[in-house]
Design a protein around this motif. Sequence first.
Motif, PDB file in Angstrom:
ATOM      1  N   PRO A 109      39.240  51.110  36.148  1.00  0.00           N
ATOM      2  CA  PRO A 109      39.001  49.710  35.780  1.00  0.00           C
ATOM      3  C   PRO A 109      38.011  48.992  36.700  1.00  0.00           C
ATOM      4  N   SER A 110      38.034  49.270  38.005  1.00  0.00           N
ATOM      5  CA  SER A 110      37.104  48.585  38.913  1.00  0.00           C
ATOM      6  C   SER A 110      35.653  48.930  38.602  1.00  0.00           C
ATOM      7  N   GLU A 111      35.412  50.150  38.106  1.00  0.00           N
ATOM      8  CA  GLU A 111      34.055  50.551  37.716  1.00  0.00           C
ATOM      9  C   GLU A 111      33.578  49.706  36.538  1.00  0.00           C
ATOM     10  N   SER A 239      36.848  46.168  45.024  1.00  0.00           N
ATOM     11  CA  SER A 239      38.017  46.950  45.447  1.00  0.00           C
ATOM     12  C   SER A 239      39.265  46.085  45.437  1.00  0.00           C
ATOM     13  N   PRO A 240      40.370  46.604  44.873  1.00  0.00           N
ATOM     14  CA  PRO A 240      41.654  45.925  45.040  1.00  0.00           C
ATOM     15  C   PRO A 240      42.104  46.028  46.497  1.00  0.00           C
ATOM     16  N   LYS A 241      43.035  45.167  46.895  1.00  0.00           N
ATOM     17  CA  LYS A 241      43.542  45.216  48.278  1.00  0.00           C
ATOM     18  C   LYS A 241      44.245  46.539  48.565  1.00  0.00           C
ATOM     19  N   ARG A 242      45.053  47.016  47.637  1.00  0.00           N
ATOM     20  CA  ARG A 242      45.812  48.272  47.790  1.00  0.00           C
ATOM     21  C   ARG A 242      46.473  48.351  49.162  1.00  0.00           C
ATOM     22  N   GLU A 288      49.499  44.753  38.636  1.00  0.00           N
ATOM     23  CA  GLU A 288      49.933  43.997  39.814  1.00  0.00           C
ATOM     24  C   GLU A 288      48.689  43.691  40.643  1.00  0.00           C
ATOM     25  N   LYS A 289      48.532  42.440  41.030  1.00  0.00           N
ATOM     26  CA  LYS A 289      47.280  41.953  41.633  1.00  0.00           C
ATOM     27  C   LYS A 289      46.825  42.782  42.822  1.00  0.00           C
ATOM     28  N   ASN A 290      47.739  43.056  43.737  1.00  0.00           N
ATOM     29  CA  ASN A 290      47.369  43.739  44.975  1.00  0.00           C
ATOM     30  C   ASN A 290      46.758  45.114  44.730  1.00  0.00           C
ATOM     31  N   HIS A 291      47.223  45.789  43.713  1.00  0.00           N
ATOM     32  CA  HIS A 291      46.788  47.163  43.452  1.00  0.00           C
ATOM     33  C   HIS A 291      45.779  47.279  42.309  1.00  0.00           C
ATOM     34  N   CYS A 292      45.626  46.243  41.520  1.00  0.00           N
ATOM     35  CA  CYS A 292      44.822  46.376  40.297  1.00  0.00           C
ATOM     36  C   CYS A 292      43.594  45.482  40.243  1.00  0.00           C
TER      37      CYS A 292
END
Length: 303
Positions: A109-111, A239-242, A288-292
């Motif tokens: 998804p980030s791509e 990049s997500p925070k992850r 989930e915001k932090n990972h996505c």
Amino acid sequence: MEPTSSSSSLRWKILRKALLRRSDSESQAGINRITRKATKGFNLIPCEVVDSPPESDNSREACVCYTIPIPSSPKLYLTQRVDNCSDLNDFEISNRYNIDNTGLVCQWPSEEVLAYFCKSQPDRFRGKKVIELGSGYGLAGLVIAAATEASEVVISDGNPQVVNYIKRNIESNSMAFSSTSVKAMELHWNQPDLSEFTNTFDLIVASDCTFFKEFHNQLARIIKMLLKAKEPSEALFFSPKRGDSLEMFLKEIEDIGLHYVLTENYDAQVWECHETLVKGDESWPNYEKNHCYPLLIQITNHH
């Protein structure tokens, strides 16, 4: 991420999921921390699977048509693996080259967000030399080449299998690039000699390349090496925070003498999609915001 969950063990859990096509409660939490992959992602660039390319009778591959959402709607045709279709050879190559295998697993998804953002900012790329790092199948690099009038786009990855897909995808879409020069490159972030490319790029783009902490130092180093030193230049990372992985990467950026600006709300359409998904949407049930949600990081040599 718990200290006991190494990135290599999580990679093998992705392999296990891909090979067995099932999961159990013990491994699912770790897999979700990496993938959290939705069927349609943010659904910013319309796409549909079309027939497999004539030169391929490989049932593990599909040709996906992406329609760039701009006037006259250019189409890009990318050959890529069918989602979750990996084999042991993929991971043997991954281990041999000390690279992660995520570029083959799916279109992330980030791509898509990176590609969407870049097509929305053609002035930023016009006449510029651009390189995409860790590009997977190369969607963002191909969109930049087709929609922004960049002078040159280099689409790179460290996995030779992935680079082979990039080469095929460049060839398949060559008519879409006008005068832009587009090429594929096998690029490892720890390559000692990059003198040919030192300080040559106006723009670096990348998506979701900061999860594996063991690559942070190499990634920061190669950004500094590739960016033009005396002219305005920048790297655009999504990049997500992850967990703390993005934070730790940004510390590496500062330690190597680069500067960054972090932006959460950088595009109205992307933000609207994000807010819809946060409220709950069946198209991405474990969003989930932090990972996505990918944050925009603008990295420069100068303040």
